[in-house]
Write a protein that holds these residues in place. Structure first.
Motif, PDB file in Angstrom:
ATOM      1  N   ASN A 168     -19.101  58.563  15.028  1.00 46.09           N
ATOM      2  CA  ASN A 168     -18.360  58.635  13.766  1.00 46.09           C
ATOM      3  C   ASN A 168     -18.918  57.527  12.883  1.00 46.09           C
ATOM      4  N   LYS A 216     -20.615  66.244   7.386  1.00 45.29           N
ATOM      5  CA  LYS A 216     -20.265  64.895   7.866  1.00 45.29           C
ATOM      6  C   LYS A 216     -21.503  64.014   7.937  1.00 45.29           C
ATOM      7  N   THR A 219     -22.432  62.739   4.602  1.00 42.07           N
ATOM      8  CA  THR A 219     -21.515  61.660   4.201  1.00 42.07           C
ATOM      9  C   THR A 219     -21.885  60.364   4.919  1.00 42.07           C
TER      10      THR A 219
END
Ligand SMILES: C[S@@+](CC[C@H](N)C(=O)[O-])C[C@H]1O[C@@H](n2cnc3c(N)ncnc32)[C@H](O)[C@@H]1O
Ligand code: SF4
Length: 372
Positions: A168, A216, A219
């Motif tokens: 993440n 994602k 980003t």
């Protein structure tokens, strides 16, 4: 007489183990094959002997050059020096894996004039490292970078992957933060490509591992760029960030279509507008008479190559150079360019087209719009 300047790429197709995501031309081989390989590689270098060619950079990549005995690296550097005129200020890079680097190897590299080292770090999160089959830990990676600094290397790169399953932004930022703390000069951030046939892709296809969405990843990439910029690393190409004056000269050479020799298994050369390629088959490489596959690039292919490579860099496309190849981009792609400028994807100024700072995440889509 004007001397020609070229670059040299050396391919070392050996690794200690195969990472789950990698489909590069590299594998685990016996010492016997390694010995034969380096004899052949030296033969190939000799075959191209020309002391009137200046070599501005050497890149020893792979595979994992640090995985082999340093005597082989010695023989390659010696072979290049005997057959070409390596410039005093040439950039000489070696790729290394934290698992196989030792102080002894680093000191040998330094003595050979290798002045840049590029570590495959990928992540400094132990779970992420495990999921992609890396055999080192965060601690090992950090310690090897410290060791390289201790041995006098002052031009160090670390490769980082964006989009590792279970990653993440917090984990990614932590990796980058730790690398910044080490005060290395260069960081490459690659979006993980799930290549067909790799172990990781199989795990994803069998739903054993969950892939991170492209959205994602873009980003994470954009946030990483901002974070690196804040800490003094400028992006000079889509995946490459460096402190001032530490851009990789060898890679810049590729993007500017500079001529280069590629020696070794699967290596390519680009000389006189022709692309030469070596086989990817080890037995074939060891047994053949070093005959290359030669392909003359048409001006359309050169145009495509120039657009694709230049748009990935912050320098953009030199429209005059394109015109010299017979392609007037502004005339041919007027509508597309108007659209991209209006929507702030690109800038068009002084015969130059560049991708806007915040749009590098969609470089491929922009390139597709501008290709002939
Ligand atoms: C030759 S390796 C670097 C040196 C050494 N072999 C190692 O991995 O530690 C070159 C780099 O390519 C990148 N790479 C390999 N496979 C990739 C993939 N499928 N997608 C994106 N990057 C990849 C990795 O970041 C890797 O560090
Ligand atoms: S990423 Fe590096 S160490 Fe891993 S298999 Fe590919 S070349 Fe070898």
């Amino acid at each position: 007489m004007t001397m020609i300047s070229r670059m040299i790429y050396i391919h070392i197709p050996f690794c200690d183990s195969k990472c789950y995501y990698c489909n590069f031309c590299s594998s685990v081989y016996s010492e016997k094959i390694k010995e034969k390989y380096f004899l052949k590689l030296l033969e190939e270098i000799k075959l191209n002997k020309n002391k009137e060619i200046n070599i501005s950079s050497i890149y020893i990549g792979g595979g994992t050059p640090s995985s082999i005995n340093e005597k082989y690296i010695k023989s390659i550097i010696k072979g290049i020096n005997q057959n070409f005129n390596v410039l005093k200020n040439a950039e000489i890079t070696i790729e290394a894996n934290p698992c196989s680097i030792t102080e002894k190897k680093l000191l040998v590299y330094k003595n050979l004039g290798i002045n840049r080292i590029s570590f495959g770090v990928q992540s400094l999160n132990n779970k992420c490292l495990k999921i992609i089959g890396r055999k080192h830990t965060k601690k090992q990676a950090i310690n090897t970078i410290k060791l390289a600094k201790k041995c006098g290397f002052d031009n160090i790169n670390a490769d980082v992957l964006i989009g590792i399953p279970k990653q993440n932004y917090f984990k990614l930022k932590n990796t980058i933060k730790n690398l910044i703390k080490l005060k290395i000069q260069h960081i490459s951030c690659y979006m993980l490509i799930n290549e067909k046939g790799t172990k990781l892709t199989n795990l994803i296809e069998n739903k054993k591992v969950k892939v991170i969405s492209e959205e994602k990843c873009v980003t994470y990439y954009n946030k990483t760029c901002k974070y690196l910029k804040k800490h003094g690393y400028s992006r000079y190409e889509i995946s490459n960030f460096s402190k001032d004056n530490f851009m990789c000269k060898h890679n810049i050479g590729y993007w500017q279509l500079k001529e280069y020799y590629g020696f070794g298994l699967s290596a390519h050369s680009y000389i006189d507008g022709c692309r030469y390629s070596n086989t990817c088959d080890m037995q074939e490489y060891l047994n053949n008479k070093l005959e290359y596959k030669k392909e003359k690039l048409s001006s359309l292919e050169q145009t495509e190559e120039m657009i694709m490579l230049a748009l990935r860099t912050v320098y953009g496309i030199d429209l005059k150079k394109l015109k010299n190849l017979g392609y007037d981009l502004i005339k041919e792609k007027k509508q597309e360019i108007d659209f991209l400028v209006k929507n702030k994807f690109i800038t068009y100024k002084n015969d130059n087209i560049k991708i806007c700072e915040d749009k590098f995440g969609v470089t491929n889509q922009i390139i597709l719009k501008l290709l002939p």
